[in-house]
Design a protein around this motif. Structure first.
Motif, PDB file in Angstrom:
ATOM      1  N   VAL A 170       0.832  -1.324   0.053  1.00 48.60           N
ATOM      2  CA  VAL A 170       0.118  -0.008   0.179  1.00 48.60           C
ATOM      3  C   VAL A 170       0.845   1.327   0.117  1.00 48.60           C
ATOM      4  O   VAL A 170       0.526   2.371  -0.630  1.00 48.60           O
ATOM      5  CB  VAL A 170      -1.015   0.024   1.283  1.00 48.60           C
ATOM      6  N   GLU A 171       2.149   1.281   0.825  1.00 50.15           N
ATOM      7  CA  GLU A 171       2.827   2.512   0.668  1.00 50.15           C
ATOM      8  C   GLU A 171       3.502   2.580  -0.605  1.00 50.15           C
ATOM      9  O   GLU A 171       3.524   3.933  -0.830  1.00 50.15           O
ATOM     10  CB  GLU A 171       3.973   2.171   1.707  1.00 50.15           C
ATOM     11  N   LEU A 172       3.684   1.602  -1.432  1.00 51.85           N
ATOM     12  CA  LEU A 172       4.400   1.828  -2.634  1.00 51.85           C
ATOM     13  C   LEU A 172       3.221   2.133  -3.533  1.00 51.85           C
ATOM     14  O   LEU A 172       3.576   3.101  -4.438  1.00 51.85           O
ATOM     15  CB  LEU A 172       5.062   0.447  -3.011  1.00 51.85           C
TER      16      LEU A 172
ATOM     17  N   LEU B  31      -1.381   2.635 -11.786  1.00 57.00           N
ATOM     18  CA  LEU B  31      -0.075   2.539 -11.172  1.00 57.00           C
ATOM     19  C   LEU B  31       0.788   2.553 -12.305  1.00 57.00           C
ATOM     20  O   LEU B  31       0.929   1.769 -12.943  1.00 57.00           O
ATOM     21  CB  LEU B  31      -0.054   1.098 -10.229  1.00 57.00           C
ATOM     22  N   LEU B  32       2.109   3.316 -12.009  1.00 53.73           N
ATOM     23  CA  LEU B  32       3.125   3.388 -12.813  1.00 53.73           C
ATOM     24  C   LEU B  32       4.066   2.348 -12.175  1.00 53.73           C
ATOM     25  O   LEU B  32       4.525   2.334 -11.343  1.00 53.73           O
ATOM     26  CB  LEU B  32       3.874   4.897 -12.795  1.00 53.73           C
ATOM     27  N   TRP B  33       4.494   1.583 -13.369  1.00 54.25           N
ATOM     28  CA  TRP B  33       5.432   0.484 -13.292  1.00 54.25           C
ATOM     29  C   TRP B  33       6.680   0.672 -13.783  1.00 54.25           C
ATOM     30  O   TRP B  33       7.596   0.590 -12.997  1.00 54.25           O
ATOM     31  CB  TRP B  33       4.876  -0.862 -13.930  1.00 54.25           C
ATOM     32  N   LYS B  34       6.649   0.967 -14.766  1.00 60.76           N
ATOM     33  CA  LYS B  34       8.032   1.468 -15.571  1.00 60.76           C
ATOM     34  C   LYS B  34       7.954   2.749 -16.488  1.00 60.76           C
ATOM     35  O   LYS B  34       6.962   2.914 -17.142  1.00 60.76           O
ATOM     36  CB  LYS B  34       8.402   0.042 -16.546  1.00 60.76           C
ATOM     37  N   LYS B  35       8.766   3.398 -16.471  1.00 57.91           N
ATOM     38  CA  LYS B  35       8.918   4.610 -17.169  1.00 57.91           C
ATOM     39  C   LYS B  35      10.231   4.858 -17.428  1.00 57.91           C
ATOM     40  O   LYS B  35      11.120   5.403 -16.581  1.00 57.91           O
ATOM     41  CB  LYS B  35       8.203   5.885 -16.387  1.00 57.91           C
ATOM     42  N   ASP B  36      10.912   4.884 -18.796  1.00 62.19           N
ATOM     43  CA  ASP B  36      12.113   5.165 -19.285  1.00 62.19           C
ATOM     44  C   ASP B  36      12.145   5.628 -20.643  1.00 62.19           C
ATOM     45  O   ASP B  36      10.984   5.741 -21.397  1.00 62.19           O
ATOM     46  CB  ASP B  36      13.274   4.142 -18.917  1.00 62.19           C
ATOM     47  N   CYS B  37      13.276   5.783 -21.329  1.00 60.06           N
ATOM     48  CA  CYS B  37      13.357   6.382 -22.875  1.00 60.06           C
ATOM     49  C   CYS B  37      12.730   5.238 -23.608  1.00 60.06           C
ATOM     50  O   CYS B  37      12.502   5.632 -24.773  1.00 60.06           O
ATOM     51  CB  CYS B  37      14.635   6.452 -23.106  1.00 60.06           C
TER      52      CYS B  37
ATOM     53  N   MET C  37       0.823   6.053  -7.794  1.00 56.59           N
ATOM     54  CA  MET C  37      -0.797   6.299  -8.088  1.00 56.59           C
ATOM     55  C   MET C  37      -0.797   7.355  -9.053  1.00 56.59           C
ATOM     56  O   MET C  37      -0.293   8.514  -8.748  1.00 56.59           O
ATOM     57  CB  MET C  37      -1.706   6.341  -6.961  1.00 56.59           C
ATOM     58  N   ILE C  38      -1.394   7.375 -10.437  1.00 56.82           N
ATOM     59  CA  ILE C  38      -1.474   8.508 -11.187  1.00 56.82           C
ATOM     60  C   ILE C  38      -2.745   8.477 -12.098  1.00 56.82           C
ATOM     61  O   ILE C  38      -3.744   7.505 -11.700  1.00 56.82           O
ATOM     62  CB  ILE C  38      -0.286   8.430 -12.424  1.00 56.82           C
TER      63      ILE C  38
ATOM     64  N   PHE D 212      -8.766  -3.665  -2.066  1.00 59.82           N
ATOM     65  CA  PHE D 212      -7.884  -4.426  -1.525  1.00 59.82           C
ATOM     66  C   PHE D 212      -7.135  -3.425  -0.708  1.00 59.82           C
ATOM     67  O   PHE D 212      -6.560  -3.775   0.445  1.00 59.82           O
ATOM     68  CB  PHE D 212      -7.095  -4.905  -2.424  1.00 59.82           C
ATOM     69  N   TRP D 213      -7.055  -2.265  -1.056  1.00 62.62           N
ATOM     70  CA  TRP D 213      -6.230  -1.090  -0.613  1.00 62.62           C
ATOM     71  C   TRP D 213      -6.968  -0.422   0.522  1.00 62.62           C
ATOM     72  O   TRP D 213      -6.760   0.240   1.393  1.00 62.62           O
ATOM     73  CB  TRP D 213      -5.679   0.011  -1.407  1.00 62.62           C
TER      74      TRP D 213
END
Length: 346
Positions: free
Chosen positions: A112-114, A151-157, A119-120, A172-173
Motif C-alpha cells: 500500500v505504501e508503494l 499504477l506506474l510500473w516502468k517509465k524510461d526512454c 498512483m497516477i 484491497f487497499w
C-alpha cells in the motif's frame, strides 16, 4: 458476386499470413525466455473500447504481468524492416524481467505504501468507455470526460508501463475514489511534468526528429536558417489572439491530463493573456488558444471531430468537443461538440 468472393478470399489469406507471423513471433520469444516462462497471445480491450492483440510472458508465478502490444512489431516484420527474431529480441529487451532484478507488479500492488507513491491519473472519454468504467473507480470531469487511475510500473526512454486500477484493487487497499484522486493529484505532475510549447516550436522539433530519423545532415548555415525562430515565429507570435500552444507532459504520453494539474490552465491563461479555448488533440495532448475573436465554436468542434476521424488513432481519441477555461472564476467547461452547447463545468 465473384468479385465479392475474391475480396473475401484475399482478406482471409491476409489473416492467415498474419496468424502465421504471430505464431512465429511467439515461438521466437519463447526461445529467449527461461524454461518456466509461459508466453500467451491475448486480445486486450484498450481505451475507447478498441481491441488490440498483446503478448504476455508469465514467469515465476507473478500475480500481474505486463502486456506488449504486437502491432508495431508485426508492422515492421510485414514491411520487411526487421526479422521475426529481431522483433522477438526487442520484445524481451523492453519486457520487465524478474531475472534482471526488476520489480514484480504483483508485489507493488500488494504494498500500500508503494501504491501511494505510484498512483497516477489519466484522462479519457466518458462516453466511449462506459464498459471499462463500469469496473473501475473514476471521476467524472464535466459532462463528457473521466479521470481513471493507474499504477506506474516502468517509465524510461524505451517504454512506459502502467496497470489500470479496478474496483478490486481499490477494495484491497481500502481506499475511496477520493483518496485515489488526492494521491494521483500529487503524483501525476511529479512523475509526468507539464510541458507547453508553441505550435512553431513543435514544428521545429518534428522536423529535427525527421532529419535525424532519415540521417539527413544539412549544412550548418542551412540548419541555422531552417531553425531560426524568426522564420517560424513571425509577427503572429506577438498576437496572443492567434498564438497556439500544445499542452502535454515531458513524455508525450497521456499528456491531455495536464489540464487537470493544479494551476496549469491558470498559468497558461496568464501567458496567453485571457480565457482559453481548449481543443482536445488526443489523450496525449491538447491545443490551447486564446478564445477571443473565435466565436464560431460549433464549426471548431466540427473541425476537431473531423481530425479525430481522419488523423487520430481510434484508441487515442479524447473528445470531439471544444472547451473553455475562464480565467476569472477558474472554471473549465465544454462549450461545443457532441450534443451541443450543454456545458458541464468543473
Amino acid at each position: 458476386m465473384r468479385k465479392e468472393i475474391m475480396v473475401n478470399r484475399g482478406e482471409t489469406e491476409k489473416l492467415d499470413v498474419r496468424k502465421r507471423k504471430i505464431e512465429a513471433l511467439k515461438k521466437a520469444v519463447e526461445k529467449l525466455c527461461p524454461v518456466e516462462s509461459k508466453v500467451e497471445i491475448q486480445e486486450m480491450r484498450k481505451n475507447n473500447g478498441i481491441v488490440k492483440l498483446g503478448m504476455v510472458i508469465d514467469g515465476k508465478g507473478k500475480m500481474i504481468n505486463p502486456i506488449i502490444y504486437l502491432e508495431p512489431y508485426l508492422e515492421r516484420i510485414e514491411e520487411g524492416d526487421s526479422s521475426v527474431e529481431e522483433m522477438a529480441k526487442s520484445i524481451i529487451a523492453v519486457y520487465p524481467n524478474p531475472y534482471r532484478g526488476e520489480a514484480d507488479m504483483g508485489s507493488i500492488v500488494q504494498d500500500v505504501e508503494l501504491v501511494k507513491e505510484k498512483m497516477i491519473f489519466q484522462l479519457v472519454s466518458l462516453e466511449r468507455n462506459q464498459e471499462m468504467l463500469s469496473h473501475m473507480p473514476y471521476r467524472r470531469i464535466g459532462d463528457d470526460l473521466a479521470v481513471i487511475y493507474a499504477l506506474l510500473w516502468k517509465k524510461d526512454c524505451s517504454a512506459m508501463m502502467t496497470v489500470k486500477v479496478n474496483q478490486e484493487h481499490r477494495k484491497f487497499w481500502g481506499m475511496s475514489e477520493e483518496e485515489l484522486w488526492e494521491l494521483a493529484k500529487v503524483n501525476t505532475p511529479r512523475l509526468f511534468p507539464v510541458e507547453m510549447k508553441s505550435i512553431e516550436d513543435v514544428m521545429c522539433d518534428l522536423l529535427r526528429k525527421q532529419l535525424e530519423a532519415e540521417e539527413i545532415v544539412l549544412d550548418e548555415k542551412v540548419m541555422d536558417e531552417l531553425f531560426n525562430p524568426n522564420k517560424w515565429q513571425t509577427d503572429v507570435k506577438e498576437n496572443h489572439n492567434l498564438q497556439m500552444y500544445v499542452l502535454s507532459n515531458q513524455y508525450g504520453a497521456w499528456g491531455a491530463s495536464a489540464i487537470l494539474y493544479p494551476g496549469v490552465l491558470r498559468k497558461a491563461a496568464k501567458k496567453l493573456g485571457g480565457d482559453l479555448l481548449i481543443l482536445p488533440s488526443s489523450i496525449h495532448e491538447v491545443i490551447l488558444v486564446r478564445h477571443e475573436n473565435i466565436g464560431e465554436y460549433d464549426k471548431i468542434a466540427e473541425f476537431v471531430k473531423e481530425i479525430n476521424q481522419k488523423e487520430v488513432l481510434p484508441e487515442d481519441v479524447l473528445s470531439d468537443s471544444v472547451y473553455r477555461y475562464e480565467e476569472k472564476n477558474a472554471s473549465f467547461c465544454r462549450i461545443a461538440g457532441n450534443r451541443g452547447k450543454d456545458a458541464g463545468c468543473i
